[in-house]
Write a protein that holds these residues in place. Structure first.
Motif, mmCIF file in Angstrom:
data_model
loop_
_atom_site.group_PDB
_atom_site.id
_atom_site.type_symbol
_atom_site.label_atom_id
_atom_site.label_comp_id
_atom_site.label_asym_id
_atom_site.label_seq_id
_atom_site.Cartn_x
_atom_site.Cartn_y
_atom_site.Cartn_z
ATOM 1 N N TYR A 81 27.100 34.447 40.231
ATOM 2 C CA TYR A 81 28.340 35.235 40.036
ATOM 3 C C TYR A 81 28.128 36.808 39.743
ATOM 4 N N PHE A 115 28.090 39.461 27.860
ATOM 5 C CA PHE A 115 28.103 40.527 28.663
ATOM 6 C C PHE A 115 28.739 40.796 29.829
ATOM 7 N N TRP A 116 28.661 39.402 30.599
ATOM 8 C CA TRP A 116 29.144 39.464 31.948
ATOM 9 C C TRP A 116 30.867 39.463 31.947
ATOM 10 N N VAL A 156 42.796 59.093 45.810
ATOM 11 C CA VAL A 156 41.635 59.492 45.546
ATOM 12 C C VAL A 156 40.995 58.308 44.489
ATOM 13 N N PRO A 157 39.980 57.695 44.650
ATOM 14 C CA PRO A 157 39.580 56.647 43.937
ATOM 15 C C PRO A 157 38.837 57.396 42.792
ATOM 16 N N ASP A 158 39.436 57.091 41.553
ATOM 17 C CA ASP A 158 39.145 57.726 40.441
ATOM 18 C C ASP A 158 37.925 56.965 39.688
ATOM 19 N N PHE A 159 36.769 57.683 39.817
ATOM 20 C CA PHE A 159 35.735 56.876 39.230
ATOM 21 C C PHE A 159 35.555 56.928 37.921
ATOM 22 N N ARG A 160 36.052 58.001 37.254
ATOM 23 C CA ARG A 160 35.748 58.070 35.961
ATOM 24 C C ARG A 160 36.149 57.120 35.193
ATOM 25 N N THR A 172 37.461 51.941 49.462
ATOM 26 C CA THR A 172 38.437 52.851 49.084
ATOM 27 C C THR A 172 38.152 54.371 49.361
ATOM 28 N N GLU A 193 37.431 62.974 41.582
ATOM 29 C CA GLU A 193 36.753 62.732 42.477
ATOM 30 C C GLU A 193 36.177 61.353 42.868
ATOM 31 N N TRP A 197 34.276 47.340 47.205
ATOM 32 C CA TRP A 197 35.337 48.189 46.801
ATOM 33 C C TRP A 197 35.447 49.671 46.877
ATOM 34 N N ASN A 209 43.054 51.498 39.682
ATOM 35 C CA ASN A 209 43.243 52.381 40.991
ATOM 36 C C ASN A 209 44.035 51.681 41.816
ATOM 37 N N ILE A 210 44.299 50.547 42.040
ATOM 38 C CA ILE A 210 45.310 49.884 42.865
ATOM 39 C C ILE A 210 46.721 50.220 42.404
ATOM 40 N N ILE A 228 39.375 48.885 38.851
ATOM 41 C CA ILE A 228 40.154 48.332 40.148
ATOM 42 C C ILE A 228 41.411 48.221 40.077
ATOM 43 N N LEU A 286 29.753 39.656 41.807
ATOM 44 C CA LEU A 286 30.585 40.910 41.208
ATOM 45 C C LEU A 286 29.788 42.253 41.578
ATOM 46 N N SER A 293 37.908 57.437 51.099
ATOM 47 C CA SER A 293 38.603 58.314 51.848
ATOM 48 C C SER A 293 38.137 59.837 52.254
ATOM 49 N N ALA A 336 31.447 43.162 31.478
ATOM 50 C CA ALA A 336 31.144 43.532 32.646
ATOM 51 C C ALA A 336 32.501 43.509 33.737
ATOM 52 N N THR A 337 32.904 42.117 33.685
ATOM 53 C CA THR A 337 33.935 41.969 34.765
ATOM 54 C C THR A 337 35.514 42.665 34.222
ATOM 55 N N TYR A 365 24.939 35.653 27.432
ATOM 56 C CA TYR A 365 25.437 35.849 28.883
ATOM 57 C C TYR A 365 26.999 36.017 29.000
ATOM 58 N N PHE A 400 35.339 46.222 35.292
ATOM 59 C CA PHE A 400 35.548 46.597 36.832
ATOM 60 C C PHE A 400 36.854 46.156 37.123
#
Lengths: 306, 230
Positions: free
Chosen positions: B210, A123-124, A154-158, B225, B108, B221, A138-139, A135, B214, B227, A127-128, A120, A131
């Motif tokens: 939790y 893994f988590w 532009v939020p960069d998802f890559r 974000t 993108e 989020w 991006n900020i 995040i 998340l 736009s 994951a945290t 547990y 992200f």
């Protein structure tokens, strides 16, 4: 005839001759053999005495018996994987704090994991972290270009996919390599302490937990704060890793032991610095500002020529 | 028939009295006793007009929406689970999130496939997690609950798009959107916890809540974000 009668009679062994049996608190029935009462008495003993370095031997026995009893389900059933999630909220909290604050002389694996490695946490926490990195990256990009009217956020998802690949492969492939290497060394040099694969995964997974607040601190666009948080996180988690693995390799040749320790620390540093460099790079800003200057010069020159 | 009877009369004298005709009623019950007499057995859904079928499913979905918006201790979401609602919400959210931010530079925002995969893959992972921790909820029930509780975030997405259209000042619109997304994210987490937390042993509730937190945080989020491409 007398011999046959003797053999046919019910014989009692071990009940009176064993001095410890009278003090045992075991409630199991002796029909199944003498193993079970021994298990229970051993389980009752060390837990009452508390955990310390001198109790490691009894802890080892209890831990080994627990793990043998636990993973009896075949690996294609759901119950087998449930044994890896056999933790409570308080245990997870303890493990996280134990990996952040290294206590001198106490081994993280022995103290916290105690032959109950869970999946547990690793893994988590990974994951945290994935992200959190995406995040905060991006900020920080947004804050960097905040005053620039030309820049459109532009939020960069890559970043998410890149971060996920990097962190999950670090958290799973490095323990695999380390476990393979330690097992190979174990066949050559007998070590006093050996870890299973899941315990190493556990240690690595929980050691990444210090990076989550460090990554959140990276949002602040000050280089000093970023480097300070990296160095602090590295020191804390690196020391936990080193103190965990030192007992496993100290019986080995000194060169090999030093090489392993250096590799562990180097990979840890590489992950931290690599994440910082890739997701929070400051060179972008210099590029765009120089581009802006070039465009200004071009615009001025075109105005002059017209 | 009569000629045959007459020809066979001396040989099969007694048999001529036996005739399988409509005069003699066949008695007895040949219907198979059903194990359960549920309401569906009273009428066959094959014969009803399509409109009724669709409306019945839509009503069920709408009923569950109401349960999500006012989360009480009800078992409607758990008992009659369906995956239509989550699918509808997921597709709506992915379509709304996709409509913007494709730049010429190649940076993108989340595409439709990415949003879809995050929502469904995330729900499956969270369900597996809660089952591995010893939860008593079934797989599809948990998927149903997690999918339905995206509804507040979907509503927030619609409101955010409106805000982006109407309000031109970026700071004010950002603060408004932040408040809306935070409120809806809290609502989603609270609603899903109200349904999911009861199925866990009490010392592991935080471990199950939790990942849900998340999951909705990441979706919130993505909404915040967003736009649109100008």
């Amino acid at each position: 005839m007398a011999n046959n009668d003797f053999l046919l009679q019910f014989q009692e062994f071990g009940e009176d001759g064993d001095p410890q049996s009278s003090t045992r608190d075991s409630t199991s029935i002796n029909m199944e053999g003498t193993m079970k009462p021994q298990n229970q008495s051993k389980a009752g003993g060390p837990a009452a005495l508390g955990v310390g370095n001198d109790e490691l031997d009894t802890d080892d026995d209890k831990a080994e018996l627990l793990s043998n009893e636990r993973k009896n389900a075949p690996f294609w059933t759901f119950e087998y994987y449930q044994t890896f999630f056999d933790v409570d909220t308080q245990e997870v909290k303890d493990r996280i704090f134990g990996s952040i604050l290294p206590w001198r002389g106490k081994n993280f694996v022995r103290l916290h994991i105690r032959s109950n490695p869970d999946l547990y946490g690793p893994f988590w926490i990974c994951a945290t972290l994935v992200f959190a990195i995406a995040i905060s990256g991006n900020i920080s990009t947004f804050l960097k270009h905040h005053g620039n009217p030309q820049f459109k956020y532009v939020p960069d998802f890559r970043k998410v996919t890149m971060a996920a690949t990097a962190i999950y492969s670090y958290a799973w492939l490095v323990p695999l390599a380390l476990w393979g290497f330690l097992t190979w060394r174990n066949s050559k040099v007998v070590n006093s302490v050996s870890y299973s694969f899941l315990e190493i995964v556990c240690v690595y997974g929980y050691s990444l937990s210090i990076y989550v607040p460090a990554v959140v601190l990276w949002i602040i666009p000050s280089e000093g704060v970023r480097w300070f948080s990296i160095v602090a996180a590295l020191c804390l988690s690196g020391s936990v890793l080193v103190m965990t693995f030192w007992p496993a390799i100290r019986d080995d040749r000194p060169r090999v032991a030093i090489a392993i320790i250096v590799t562990i620390v180097a990979l840890h540093v590489l992950l931290a610095v690599g994440c910082k460099a890739y997701f929070f790079s400051t060179r972008e800003y210099e590029n765009t500002s120089s581009l802006g200057q070039k465009e200004e010069i071009k615009a001025v020159s075109t105005i002059n020529t017209t | 028939m009569a000629e045959v009877d007459e020809a066979n009369k001396p040989l099969f004298a007694g048999l001529s009295d036996v005739s399988i005709s409509d005069d003699i009623p066949v008695e007895g019950d040949i219907s198979v006793p059903l194990a359960s007499h549920s309401a569906d057995d009273e009428f066959s859904t094959l014969d009803e007009p399509v409109k009724d079928t669709i409306l019945r499913d839509l009503k069920a979905v709408g009923n569950k929406f109401v349960h999500v918006m006012y989360p009480k201790k009800s078992s409607a979401l758990l008992r009659d689970w369906d995956l239509w609602g989550p699918l509808l919400l997921c597709v709506t959210l992915a379509l709304l999130l996709q409509g913007g931010s494709s730049d010429s530079k190649g940076d993108e925002g989340p595409q439709f496939a990415e949003v879809f995969v995050i929502i469904w893959f995330g729900s499956v992972i969270i369900t597996l997690n809660s089952k591995l921790l010893g939860g008593t909820i079934s797989f599809f029930q948990s998927l149903c609950v997690l999918g339905y509780c995206i509804l507040p975030l979907c509503v927030a997405m619609l409101v955010c798009r409106l805000v982006l259209l109407l309000v031109s000042a970026t700071t004010v619109s950002f603060i408004i959107r932040l408040l809306i997304v935070t409120a809806s994210f809290g609502w989603s987490t609270f609603a899903s916890t109200a349904f999911l937390a009861d199925s866990q042993p009490p010392n592991r509730k935080a471990l199950v809540v939790y990942p849900v937190f998340l999951f909705y945080f990441v979706i919130g989020w993505m909404i915040l974000t967003f736009s649109p491409s100008s």
